[in-house]
Design an enzyme around this catalytic site. Structure first.
Site, short mmCIF file in Angstrom:
data_model
loop_
_atom_site.label_atom_id
_atom_site.label_comp_id
_atom_site.label_asym_id
_atom_site.label_seq_id
_atom_site.Cartn_x
_atom_site.Cartn_y
_atom_site.Cartn_z
N ASN A 53 0.44 -8.65 -0.78
CA ASN A 53 -0.60 -9.53 -0.23
C ASN A 53 -0.03 -10.94 -0.18
O ASN A 53 0.93 -11.27 -0.86
CB ASN A 53 -1.81 -9.55 -1.16
N CYS A 70 0.85 -1.19 0.00
CA CYS A 70 0.00 0.00 0.00
C CYS A 70 0.88 1.24 0.00
O CYS A 70 1.81 1.35 0.80
CB CYS A 70 -0.91 -0.01 1.23
P1 HMG Z 1 -8.96 14.54 -1.64
O1 HMG Z 1 -7.77 15.30 -2.10
O2 HMG Z 1 -9.33 14.60 -0.20
O3 HMG Z 1 -10.29 14.83 -2.48
O4 HMG Z 1 -8.75 13.03 -2.09
P2 HMG Z 1 -10.90 16.08 -3.12
O5 HMG Z 1 -12.32 15.71 -3.33
O6 HMG Z 1 -10.54 17.30 -2.33
O7 HMG Z 1 -10.19 16.18 -4.57
C1 HMG Z 1 -8.85 16.55 -4.77
C2 HMG Z 1 -8.45 16.24 -6.20
O8 HMG Z 1 -8.57 14.84 -6.46
C3 HMG Z 1 -9.34 16.93 -7.24
O9 HMG Z 1 -8.52 17.16 -8.38
C4 HMG Z 1 -10.34 15.86 -7.56
O10 HMG Z 1 -10.90 16.01 -8.84
C5 HMG Z 1 -9.49 14.61 -7.52
P3 HMG Z 1 -7.86 18.60 -8.67
O11 HMG Z 1 -9.03 19.54 -8.69
O12 HMG Z 1 -6.92 18.85 -7.51
O13 HMG Z 1 -7.17 18.39 -9.98
N1 HMG Z 1 -10.27 13.42 -7.22
C6 HMG Z 1 -10.28 12.31 -7.98
N2 HMG Z 1 -9.66 11.99 -9.12
C7 HMG Z 1 -9.90 10.77 -9.62
N3 HMG Z 1 -10.71 9.87 -9.05
C8 HMG Z 1 -11.35 10.15 -7.91
C9 HMG Z 1 -11.15 11.43 -7.33
N4 HMG Z 1 -11.62 12.01 -6.22
C10 HMG Z 1 -11.09 13.22 -6.16
N5 HMG Z 1 -12.14 9.24 -7.35
C11 HMG Z 1 -9.17 10.72 -2.43
C12 HMG Z 1 -9.58 11.99 -1.69
C13 HMG Z 1 -9.78 9.53 -1.74
C14 HMG Z 1 -9.64 10.79 -3.86
C15 HMG Z 1 -7.63 10.64 -2.41
O14 HMG Z 1 -7.20 10.71 -1.08
C16 HMG Z 1 -7.08 9.40 -3.05
O15 HMG Z 1 -7.18 9.21 -4.26
N6 HMG Z 1 -6.43 8.53 -2.27
C17 HMG Z 1 -5.83 7.32 -2.76
C18 HMG Z 1 -6.09 6.23 -1.81
C19 HMG Z 1 -5.63 4.90 -2.37
O16 HMG Z 1 -5.84 4.59 -3.52
N7 HMG Z 1 -4.98 4.08 -1.50
C20 HMG Z 1 -4.59 2.78 -1.85
C21 HMG Z 1 -5.77 1.85 -1.91
S1 HMG Z 1 -6.35 1.37 -0.29
C22 HMG Z 1 -5.41 -0.03 0.10
O17 HMG Z 1 -4.49 -0.36 -0.59
C23 HMG Z 1 -5.82 -0.86 1.31
C24 HMG Z 1 -6.56 -2.13 0.92
O18 HMG Z 1 -5.77 -2.92 0.06
C25 HMG Z 1 -6.91 -2.92 2.18
C26 HMG Z 1 -5.71 -3.16 3.09
O19 HMG Z 1 -4.71 -3.72 2.65
O20 HMG Z 1 -5.81 -2.76 4.25
C27 HMG Z 1 -7.87 -1.80 0.19
MG MG Z 2 -4.24 -4.29 0.66
#
Ligand code: HMG
Ligand code: MG
Length: 298
Positions: free
Chosen positions: A248, A239
């Site tokens: 994983n 992650c």
């Molecule tokens: P934010 O910055 O709080 O959101 O991000 P915002 O609404 O203020 O938007 C900021 C910018 O992001 C804007 O763009 C939005 O358009 C864009 P700008 O105006 O600055 O150009 N934006 C998006 N773009 C594309 N797709 C979207 C989207 N939403 C907003 N959906 C957000 C909040 C959640 C989007 C951000 O924090 C993010 O993308 N985080 C990434 C998290 C991630 O992918 N983490 C890895 C996956 S989780 C994981 O691996 C764990 C898991 O495997 C389980 C485990 O192992 O425990 C699942």
């Molecule tokens: Mg994971």
């Protein structure tokens, strides 16, 4: 008692690749997804509709979701942390999505830029919209056996977030040992706490193998009745918001374990192992599946 059949959710194309520093071509991702389907994986997490600024490797989510060749009987899902992500995924014809929360406040902030309570508020309209569109939603809880920022996490907190996601309408709750620090007894106790709030049949184990405990932890929760396991071919992944977290548990290793227990998965281990060898060579990574390495040497 052990389940008779276990469903694997292959997260290699998403969790496995999201943290890769070098760009991986969309064609490579599509071939990976196709090979996994051919090996019998019936549920493949294919992409992530998150911000490309946060996770550049998943920036081609549209191309992946629209480019993949759908196989009969295979579910192709994607992560959608908010409505923006869901709308984009719906445009690509997605049939299942996942929201992802955490049992740790600090991890929630680092990963999705909001508190746990705020994340649940954001997920509610995602679930509502998904229901309208007839799209199933899975819910993840991260840091169920420890957090990179806070250390120990109380099982009661995991149960609380899992229950909130389930009450909201997530059909399945995947319990993530994000940093792989869990051990079997801890995994069992955490699961017991969660299973008091969410039916066992709705729970999945999502264990990372950073400390080499994932298979042992899986054995412990399978014995309690968990029948859905998330894994990644060749143990790919990590992650981006959990420093040092490795991949994983390897899908090949899980299938070998389950075969040995006489638990049915419907997966062709040789084809899966060949896929692990292929993808690790294609992206220049070591194969972290012991079973994959052993089979390749035969
Ligand atoms: P934010 O910055 O709080 O959101 O991000 P915002 O609404 O203020 O938007 C900021 C910018 O992001 C804007 O763009 C939005 O358009 C864009 P700008 O105006 O600055 O150009 N934006 C998006 N773009 C594309 N797709 C979207 C989207 N939403 C907003 N959906 C957000 C909040 C959640 C989007 C951000 O924090 C993010 O993308 N985080 C990434 C998290 C991630 O992918 N983490 C890895 C996956 S989780 C994981 O691996 C764990 C898991 O495997 C389980 C485990 O192992 O425990 C699942
Ligand atoms: Mg994971």
């Amino acid at each position: 008692a052990f389940p008779k059949r276990v469903r694997l959710v292959e997260v290699g194309p998403r969790d496995g690749l999201q943290n890769e520093p070098e760009a991986i071509g969309t064609e490579t991702k599509l071939e990976l997804i196709d090979r996994l389907g051919a090996a019998g994986l019936a549920h493949i997490e294919a992409a992530s509709f998150v911000s490309p600024k946060w996770v550049p490797q998943m920036a081609d989510h549209r191309e992946v979701m629209t480019g993949l060749e759908r196989r009969e009987g295979v579910v192709y899902s994607a992560l959608t942390p908010n409505l923006k992500g869901l709308e984009a995924a719906l445009e690509c014809g997605v049939e299942e999505v996942a929201v992802f929360g955490a049992a740790s406040e600090s991890f929630s902030r680092k990963n999705i830029n909001c508190s746990v309570a705020e994340s649940l508020e954001r997920f509610a309209p995602v679930l509502e919209r998904a229901r309208e569109a007839n799209v199933r939603v899975r819910g993840y809880v991260s840091c169920v056996l420890g957090c990179p920022y806070e250390g120990e996490i109380a099982p009661a907190k995991v149960a609380e977030v899992a229950k909130a996601l389930h009450d909201m309408g997530c059909y399945e709750i995947s319990l993530g040992d994000t940093i792989g620090t869990g051990t079997p007894l801890k995994a069992k106790r955490m699961l017991e706490a969660v299973a008091r709030e969410v039916p066992m049949a709705r729970l999945a184990a999502h264990f990372h193998d950073t400390y080499g405990q994932a298979l042992a932890n899986l054995y412990a929760v399978l014995e309690e009745g968990v029948a859905v396991v998330d894994s990644s071919v060749a143990g790919l992944g990590g992650c981006p918001y959990a420093k040092g977290a490795s991949g994983n548990v390897a899908s090949e290793d899980v299938v070998y374990l389950l075969d040995g227990l006489g638990i049915d998965t419907g997966i062709d281990l040789d084809k899966l192992a060949a896929t692990g060898s292929w993808i690790t060579q294609a992206i220049g990574r070591p194969n972290r599946s012991k079973v994959g390495v052993a089979l390749a040497a035969k």
